[in-house]
Design a protein around this motif. Sequence first.
Motif, PDB file in Angstrom:
ATOM      1  N   VAL A  24      38.989  35.022  27.899  1.00 25.52           N
ATOM      2  CA  VAL A  24      37.834  34.581  27.651  1.00 25.52           C
ATOM      3  C   VAL A  24      38.139  32.859  28.739  1.00 25.52           C
ATOM      4  O   VAL A  24      37.057  31.642  29.287  1.00 25.52           O
ATOM      5  N   TYR A  25      38.588  32.284  27.299  1.00 28.48           N
ATOM      6  CA  TYR A  25      38.442  30.882  27.664  1.00 28.48           C
ATOM      7  C   TYR A  25      39.214  30.195  28.357  1.00 28.48           C
ATOM      8  O   TYR A  25      38.855  29.225  29.326  1.00 28.48           O
ATOM      9  N   ARG A  26      39.987  30.991  29.531  1.00 32.93           N
ATOM     10  CA  ARG A  26      41.096  30.571  30.539  1.00 32.93           C
ATOM     11  C   ARG A  26      40.199  30.802  31.316  1.00 32.93           C
ATOM     12  O   ARG A  26      39.635  30.084  33.163  1.00 32.93           O
ATOM     13  N   LEU A  27      39.209  32.087  31.399  1.00 33.50           N
ATOM     14  CA  LEU A  27      38.085  31.745  32.589  1.00 33.50           C
ATOM     15  C   LEU A  27      36.557  31.588  32.389  1.00 33.50           C
ATOM     16  O   LEU A  27      36.247  31.571  33.477  1.00 33.50           O
ATOM     17  N   ALA A  28      36.511  31.107  31.202  1.00 40.28           N
ATOM     18  CA  ALA A  28      35.579  29.988  31.656  1.00 40.28           C
ATOM     19  C   ALA A  28      35.467  28.806  32.398  1.00 40.28           C
ATOM     20  O   ALA A  28      35.508  28.212  31.020  1.00 40.28           O
ATOM     21  N   VAL A  29      35.739  28.735  33.416  1.00 38.36           N
ATOM     22  CA  VAL A  29      35.221  27.671  34.154  1.00 38.36           C
ATOM     23  C   VAL A  29      34.442  27.428  35.165  1.00 38.36           C
ATOM     24  O   VAL A  29      33.798  28.428  35.047  1.00 38.36           O
ATOM     25  N   GLU A  30      33.562  26.109  35.230  1.00 34.48           N
ATOM     26  CA  GLU A  30      33.008  26.424  36.495  1.00 34.48           C
ATOM     27  C   GLU A  30      33.918  26.995  37.476  1.00 34.48           C
ATOM     28  O   GLU A  30      34.949  26.767  37.863  1.00 34.48           O
ATOM     29  N   PRO A  31      32.452  27.522  38.883  1.00 32.62           N
ATOM     30  CA  PRO A  31      32.923  27.993  40.352  1.00 32.62           C
ATOM     31  C   PRO A  31      34.507  27.440  40.527  1.00 32.62           C
ATOM     32  O   PRO A  31      34.966  28.014  41.401  1.00 32.62           O
ATOM     33  N   GLU A  32      34.268  26.330  41.368  1.00 27.98           N
ATOM     34  CA  GLU A  32      35.124  25.303  41.712  1.00 27.98           C
ATOM     35  C   GLU A  32      37.055  25.708  40.576  1.00 27.98           C
ATOM     36  O   GLU A  32      38.171  24.767  41.886  1.00 27.98           O
ATOM     37  N   GLN A  33      37.006  25.756  39.583  1.00 25.62           N
ATOM     38  CA  GLN A  33      38.165  25.276  38.781  1.00 25.62           C
ATOM     39  C   GLN A  33      38.178  27.221  39.358  1.00 25.62           C
ATOM     40  O   GLN A  33      37.795  28.092  38.555  1.00 25.62           O
ATOM     41  N   VAL A 230      38.278  44.766  29.321  1.00 30.64           N
ATOM     42  CA  VAL A 230      38.525  43.715  30.144  1.00 30.64           C
ATOM     43  C   VAL A 230      36.734  44.202  30.397  1.00 30.64           C
ATOM     44  O   VAL A 230      36.107  42.290  31.036  1.00 30.64           O
ATOM     45  N   GLY A 231      36.501  44.918  30.202  1.00 30.62           N
ATOM     46  CA  GLY A 231      35.133  44.900  30.366  1.00 30.62           C
ATOM     47  C   GLY A 231      34.547  44.340  28.715  1.00 30.62           C
ATOM     48  O   GLY A 231      33.170  43.226  29.776  1.00 30.62           O
ATOM     49  N   VAL A 232      34.942  43.769  28.120  1.00 26.49           N
ATOM     50  CA  VAL A 232      34.380  43.405  27.121  1.00 26.49           C
ATOM     51  C   VAL A 232      34.694  40.963  27.601  1.00 26.49           C
ATOM     52  O   VAL A 232      33.774  40.535  26.883  1.00 26.49           O
ATOM     53  N   ALA A 233      35.512  41.352  28.206  1.00 27.76           N
ATOM     54  CA  ALA A 233      35.865  40.142  28.315  1.00 27.76           C
ATOM     55  C   ALA A 233      34.990  39.889  29.558  1.00 27.76           C
ATOM     56  O   ALA A 233      34.821  38.474  29.563  1.00 27.76           O
ATOM     57  N   LEU A 234      34.435  40.601  30.358  1.00 25.07           N
ATOM     58  CA  LEU A 234      33.214  40.154  31.990  1.00 25.07           C
ATOM     59  C   LEU A 234      32.386  39.837  30.970  1.00 25.07           C
ATOM     60  O   LEU A 234      31.843  38.069  31.782  1.00 25.07           O
ATOM     61  N   ALA A 235      31.677  40.281  30.297  1.00 25.35           N
ATOM     62  CA  ALA A 235      30.406  40.565  29.770  1.00 25.35           C
ATOM     63  C   ALA A 235      30.833  39.072  28.791  1.00 25.35           C
ATOM     64  O   ALA A 235      29.459  38.459  29.197  1.00 25.35           O
ATOM     65  N   LEU A 236      31.372  38.468  28.103  1.00 24.35           N
ATOM     66  CA  LEU A 236      31.795  37.514  27.716  1.00 24.35           C
ATOM     67  C   LEU A 236      31.616  35.863  28.952  1.00 24.35           C
ATOM     68  O   LEU A 236      31.090  34.865  27.936  1.00 24.35           O
ATOM     69  N   VAL A 237      32.570  36.028  29.269  1.00 26.22           N
ATOM     70  CA  VAL A 237      32.854  35.325  30.648  1.00 26.22           C
ATOM     71  C   VAL A 237      31.803  34.817  30.896  1.00 26.22           C
ATOM     72  O   VAL A 237      31.079  33.718  31.360  1.00 26.22           O
ATOM     73  N   ASP A 238      30.752  36.273  31.592  1.00 28.57           N
ATOM     74  CA  ASP A 238      29.705  35.899  32.615  1.00 28.57           C
ATOM     75  C   ASP A 238      27.857  35.100  31.369  1.00 28.57           C
ATOM     76  O   ASP A 238      27.475  34.108  31.782  1.00 28.57           O
ATOM     77  N   THR A 239      28.552  35.074  29.972  1.00 27.52           N
ATOM     78  CA  THR A 239      27.560  34.962  29.277  1.00 27.52           C
ATOM     79  C   THR A 239      27.442  33.623  28.985  1.00 27.52           C
ATOM     80  O   THR A 239      27.240  32.935  28.275  1.00 27.52           O
ATOM     81  N   ALA A 240      28.950  33.277  28.983  1.00 26.46           N
ATOM     82  CA  ALA A 240      28.816  32.168  28.802  1.00 26.46           C
ATOM     83  C   ALA A 240      29.193  30.854  30.336  1.00 26.46           C
ATOM     84  O   ALA A 240      28.640  30.031  29.888  1.00 26.46           O
ATOM     85  N   VAL A 241      29.756  30.934  31.266  1.00 25.09           N
ATOM     86  CA  VAL A 241      29.148  30.346  32.135  1.00 25.09           C
ATOM     87  C   VAL A 241      29.142  31.043  33.436  1.00 25.09           C
ATOM     88  O   VAL A 241      28.450  30.573  34.656  1.00 25.09           O
ATOM     89  N   ARG A 243      28.968  33.512  35.333  1.00 21.16           N
ATOM     90  CA  ARG A 243      30.128  33.339  36.940  1.00 21.16           C
ATOM     91  C   ARG A 243      31.025  34.960  35.787  1.00 21.16           C
ATOM     92  O   ARG A 243      31.317  34.933  34.869  1.00 21.16           O
ATOM     93  N   LEU A 244      31.187  35.974  37.419  1.00 16.85           N
ATOM     94  CA  LEU A 244      31.837  36.725  37.101  1.00 16.85           C
ATOM     95  C   LEU A 244      33.767  36.831  37.941  1.00 16.85           C
ATOM     96  O   LEU A 244      33.834  36.890  38.937  1.00 16.85           O
ATOM     97  N   PRO A 245      34.622  36.324  37.516  1.00 13.56           N
ATOM     98  CA  PRO A 245      35.564  35.237  37.693  1.00 13.56           C
ATOM     99  C   PRO A 245      36.474  37.404  38.907  1.00 13.56           C
ATOM    100  O   PRO A 245      36.551  38.335  37.914  1.00 13.56           O
ATOM    101  N   ASP A 246      36.642  37.382  40.341  1.00 13.59           N
ATOM    102  CA  ASP A 246      37.275  38.095  41.006  1.00 13.59           C
ATOM    103  C   ASP A 246      38.487  38.749  40.152  1.00 13.59           C
ATOM    104  O   ASP A 246      39.184  39.686  40.488  1.00 13.59           O
ATOM    105  N   VAL A 247      39.446  37.769  39.067  1.00 13.10           N
ATOM    106  CA  VAL A 247      40.745  38.548  38.579  1.00 13.10           C
ATOM    107  C   VAL A 247      40.309  39.963  37.555  1.00 13.10           C
ATOM    108  O   VAL A 247      41.158  40.534  37.721  1.00 13.10           O
ATOM    109  N   LEU A 248      38.871  39.744  37.494  1.00 12.15           N
ATOM    110  CA  LEU A 248      39.197  40.895  36.052  1.00 12.15           C
ATOM    111  C   LEU A 248      37.702  41.382  36.899  1.00 12.15           C
ATOM    112  O   LEU A 248      37.819  43.151  36.874  1.00 12.15           O
ATOM    113  N   THR A 249      36.854  41.178  37.633  1.00  9.86           N
ATOM    114  CA  THR A 249      35.940  42.647  38.777  1.00  9.86           C
ATOM    115  C   THR A 249      37.132  43.029  39.607  1.00  9.86           C
ATOM    116  O   THR A 249      36.873  44.692  40.125  1.00  9.86           O
ATOM    117  N   LEU A 250      38.140  42.285  40.237  1.00  9.82           N
ATOM    118  CA  LEU A 250      38.618  43.450  41.135  1.00  9.82           C
ATOM    119  C   LEU A 250      39.673  43.989  40.445  1.00  9.82           C
ATOM    120  O   LEU A 250      40.006  45.106  40.795  1.00  9.82           O
TER     121      LEU A 250
END
Length: 372
Positions: A24-33, A230-241, A243-250
């Motif tokens: 979650v920490y690594r993926l909770a970044v801005e869209p350009e990163q 994976v679902g828990v990580a997606l929920a936490l990342v989307d709540t933080a920033v 956005r839903l990173p492709d590395v998790l959704t795909l």
Amino acid sequence: MHPILTVLAACYGAVAGVFVPRAVYRLAVEPEQQWRAACPEGHPITGPAGGWLGLARCAAPAPTAPAGLPDDHPDGTLPAPTASTGPTGPNAPTGPGTSAAHGTPDAPTAPTDPTTLTGATGPTDATGPTDPTVPTGSTAPTDPIAPTTPTDPIALTAPTGPAAPKAPAAPAAPAAPPGPSGARGRPHRVHAYGPPAVIVALLTSLVCAMLSAAVGKRPELAVWLLLAPVGVALALVDTAVKRLPDVLTLSLTAGAAALLGVAALFPGSAGSWPGALLGGCALGGLYGLLFLIHPSGMGFGDVKLALGLGTVLGWYGWAVLFTGTFAGFLLGAVYGVGLIVLRRAGRKTAVPFGPFMLTGALLGLLLGGFAS
């Protein structure tokens, strides 16, 4: 109900949830990163699977004393000066008025009378008359009858040779090499980052326990347990920033399709693999249409997440797919209206929709598991 299986699933969820905060920490970044490669202390994140598996902790060594400072002053401050103001030691410089042993000024000495001869025991009174019968250099006549004590010239004179050399000092013991806990044996300062690991572990454990209680010993339970972190990580990342990173959704979409295909090969499965694939296409198409109609109201990450959730819900049939989808929209609408009523958001305020999609899918899976 299988209590032992539920307890084991809860324990698995707790262990798996401990590793979620780092992702979650690594993926909770801005869209350009893409993602973070270093911890908050600036150290590279390393470990298994390219640094994705591991605890969200950074072990930074404690500060060490700079070169030339004692170990008991690691903050860089010098010790208090001593009372001595001069250099000390065997190699301290000496000079006029300075003691070689202590480096302190000596007491002033009386000047030497040049008229006093060497070997005299007292100075000659320059104001009185001198007796020609008394030899020069003596203070009184010598009685030839009185015996005289011979004088040892060695005892009266101080040795003028070099001082005896001192024994060489023992070499200082080498400093101990830095141990595994830090430089010079000092312990590491451990810094945790990301969401609280205890809360994430409890959340993941609860999700896994509910899925186990609903599904039981059917083959698809292994798939749900693997996808839960994976679902828990997606929920936490989307709540933080938001956005839903492709590395998790795909990964969720591909993993659900492949693992459910394997689960369909085992006897006792309660779902349909073709139905899961059709469900993914149907829900992904619905969200894609909504994105085209109102792009500002839904992100494209939600569309990619819908592909995976539709695959999962479609395993149990169209009724479960509809229920899980409707539950996600209902939860999102209730949350948005609540924010507006409390005046904490407006009608155009962006709200992360991924957590509600995932919660609705969880409710649909619980319904499908109990019903089948």
